[in-house]
Design an enzyme around this catalytic site. Sequence first.
Site, PDB file in Angstrom:
ATOM      1  N   SER A  92       0.876  -1.180   0.000  1.00 51.00           N
ATOM      2  CA  SER A  92       0.000   0.000   0.000  1.00 51.00           C
ATOM      3  C   SER A  92       0.912   1.227   0.000  1.00 51.00           C
ATOM      4  CB  SER A  92      -0.878   0.025   1.248  1.00 51.00           C
ATOM      5  OG  SER A  92      -1.556  -1.192   1.400  1.00 51.00           O
ATOM      6  N   LYS A 149      -6.943   1.930  -2.756  1.00 50.24           N
ATOM      7  CA  LYS A 149      -6.566   1.373  -1.444  1.00 50.24           C
ATOM      8  C   LYS A 149      -6.536   2.480  -0.371  1.00 50.24           C
ATOM      9  CE  LYS A 149      -4.702  -1.458   1.607  1.00 50.24           C
ATOM     10  NZ  LYS A 149      -5.561  -2.339   2.392  1.00 50.24           N
ATOM     11  N   LYS A 209       0.545   5.219   8.201  1.00 50.57           N
ATOM     12  CA  LYS A 209       1.077   5.493   6.861  1.00 50.57           C
ATOM     13  C   LYS A 209      -0.048   5.578   5.828  1.00 50.57           C
ATOM     14  CE  LYS A 209       1.902   1.986   4.677  1.00 50.57           C
ATOM     15  NZ  LYS A 209       1.294   1.031   3.764  1.00 50.57           N
TER      16      LYS A 209
HETATM   17  P1  NAD Z   1       5.301  -6.402   7.578  1.00 44.64           P
HETATM   18  O1  NAD Z   1       6.070  -5.320   8.244  1.00 44.64           O
HETATM   19  O2  NAD Z   1       4.808  -7.560   8.369  1.00 44.64           O
HETATM   20  O3  NAD Z   1       6.166  -7.013   6.376  1.00 44.64           O
HETATM   21  C1  NAD Z   1       7.024  -6.265   5.564  1.00 44.64           C
HETATM   22  C2  NAD Z   1       8.190  -7.158   5.154  1.00 44.64           C
HETATM   23  O4  NAD Z   1       9.057  -6.394   4.320  1.00 44.64           O
HETATM   24  C3  NAD Z   1       9.024  -7.634   6.350  1.00 44.64           C
HETATM   25  O5  NAD Z   1       9.282  -9.021   6.263  1.00 44.64           O
HETATM   26  C4  NAD Z   1      10.310  -6.829   6.219  1.00 44.64           C
HETATM   27  O6  NAD Z   1      11.458  -7.489   6.736  1.00 44.64           O
HETATM   28  C5  NAD Z   1      10.392  -6.664   4.714  1.00 44.64           C
HETATM   29  N1  NAD Z   1      11.251  -5.560   4.301  1.00 44.64           N
HETATM   30  C6  NAD Z   1      11.337  -4.320   4.850  1.00 44.64           C
HETATM   31  N2  NAD Z   1      12.271  -3.600   4.185  1.00 44.64           N
HETATM   32  C7  NAD Z   1      12.751  -4.398   3.206  1.00 44.64           C
HETATM   33  C8  NAD Z   1      13.722  -4.211   2.182  1.00 44.64           C
HETATM   34  N3  NAD Z   1      14.373  -3.067   2.029  1.00 44.64           N
HETATM   35  N4  NAD Z   1      13.969  -5.243   1.343  1.00 44.64           N
HETATM   36  C9  NAD Z   1      13.329  -6.439   1.490  1.00 44.64           C
HETATM   37  N5  NAD Z   1      12.396  -6.671   2.441  1.00 44.64           N
HETATM   38  C10 NAD Z   1      12.121  -5.659   3.282  1.00 44.64           C
HETATM   39  O7  NAD Z   1       4.110  -5.685   6.809  1.00 44.64           O
HETATM   40  P2  NAD Z   1       2.743  -6.325   6.253  1.00 44.64           P
HETATM   41  O8  NAD Z   1       1.711  -6.232   7.300  1.00 44.64           O
HETATM   42  O9  NAD Z   1       3.043  -7.631   5.598  1.00 44.64           O
HETATM   43  O10 NAD Z   1       2.378  -5.227   5.142  1.00 44.64           O
HETATM   44  C11 NAD Z   1       3.037  -5.155   3.894  1.00 44.64           C
HETATM   45  C12 NAD Z   1       2.276  -4.150   3.024  1.00 44.64           C
HETATM   46  O11 NAD Z   1       0.928  -4.606   2.854  1.00 44.64           O
HETATM   47  C13 NAD Z   1       2.184  -2.734   3.645  1.00 44.64           C
HETATM   48  O12 NAD Z   1       2.264  -1.789   2.621  1.00 44.64           O
HETATM   49  C14 NAD Z   1       0.810  -2.750   4.304  1.00 44.64           C
HETATM   50  O13 NAD Z   1       0.279  -1.448   4.452  1.00 44.64           O
HETATM   51  C15 NAD Z   1       0.023  -3.609   3.338  1.00 44.64           C
HETATM   52  N6  NAD Z   1      -1.143  -4.323   3.902  1.00 44.64           N
HETATM   53  C16 NAD Z   1      -1.077  -4.945   5.131  1.00 44.64           C
HETATM   54  C17 NAD Z   1      -2.199  -5.625   5.610  1.00 44.64           C
HETATM   55  C18 NAD Z   1      -2.200  -6.331   6.955  1.00 44.64           C
HETATM   56  O14 NAD Z   1      -3.279  -6.723   7.423  1.00 44.64           O
HETATM   57  N7  NAD Z   1      -1.058  -6.535   7.600  1.00 44.64           N
HETATM   58  C19 NAD Z   1      -3.367  -5.688   4.837  1.00 44.64           C
HETATM   59  C20 NAD Z   1      -3.398  -5.069   3.596  1.00 44.64           C
HETATM   60  C21 NAD Z   1      -2.276  -4.403   3.137  1.00 44.64           C
END
Ligand code: NAD
Length: 299
Positions: A95, A170, A239
């Site tokens: 997102s 989104k 965010k």
């Molecule tokens: P999260 O923090 O659990 O996962 C993010 C992952 O990215 C982690 O494993 C982290 O180590 C990795 N990461 C960070 N920097 C990195 C880099 N430079 N290179 C490689 N990997 C890297 O987050 P999430 O909850 O999985 O969310 C991910 C995205 O999806 C976000 O944009 C969030 O807003 C969106 N989202 C989340 C949800 C939810 O319910 N958690 C639902 C819909 C959308």
Amino acid sequence: MRIGFIGIGAMGKPMALNLLKAGHDLYVFDVVAAAVADMVAQGAKACQSPKELAQAAEAIITMLPNSKIVEATLTGETGLLAGGNAGQVIIDMSSVAAGSTRQMAKLAAAKGIGYVDAPVSGGVVGAAAGTLTIMVGGELENVKRVEPILQCMGKKIHHVGGVGAGDAMKAVNNLLLGANMAAVAEALVLGVKSGLDPQMMLEIIKGSSGNSYALEAKTANFILKNQFAAGFAIDLQYKDLELATETAKSLSIPLPMATLAQQIFEMARAKGYGREDISAVIKLWEEMAGVEVRAEENK
Ligand code: NAD
């Protein structure tokens, strides 16, 4: 198909597992070594950088926290674009800001690489079940190419416009999630302070006009259980509200509800709850009111 996946987090891991289950060859990268090792144990192949991953995969998915990290993953000496080839396609499912997405799509296009933004809704539960709602922005040809991949992770796939339109959609959705979550928190605390039973309130509101996804998804499984591990982290919700309020500023649209909700999530961050689930925002009101909204057995 050889698919690359970057960002094996709360959402990325179950989404990547569904690609493996569907029989795809999966190449993974994450800055957290344990997250990569976990996927390797399930049959994925580890890559040392986004560049190496782009050299191995035909289609590449990113599921990362924010625009800055997506930009850093694409650009630079070890970035995706340094290893990518014409004919590939990048699917950014994070997102992020639509403006940043359009910039990344331009950089990709200069190398002949297609770009699609495909953020999701449905949470970790929807990611695990493969039932996510996916909001896709991009050129029709690219969207058609990636549709079979998206179908491994989601059930409702909507092509909403050109590159960046998925991100815009989104931001609209998550404005509502943030505002609803804050409202659920203050309403439930009011109820408990008034002497009402939380479980009873949940059952009644579920069948009434005050119902919402935030209430249904976050009350029984998080608040009542005293279980606030994300889920969807407060930092990420903050965010997403920033994405809405920033866009609104550029369009001269007032967004008082989103701005207030963002400040409430900022208060939760200031209290140290940023990595907790968005439902933990209720702790702000609980602390002020001196009550806790918990099921009897979890007090
Ligand atoms: P999260 O923090 O659990 O996962 C993010 C992952 O990215 C982690 O494993 C982290 O180590 C990795 N990461 C960070 N920097 C990195 C880099 N430079 N290179 C490689 N990997 C890297 O987050 P999430 O909850 O999985 O969310 C991910 C995205 O999806 C976000 O944009 C969030 O807003 C969106 N989202 C989340 C949800 C939810 O319910 N958690 C639902 C819909 C959308």
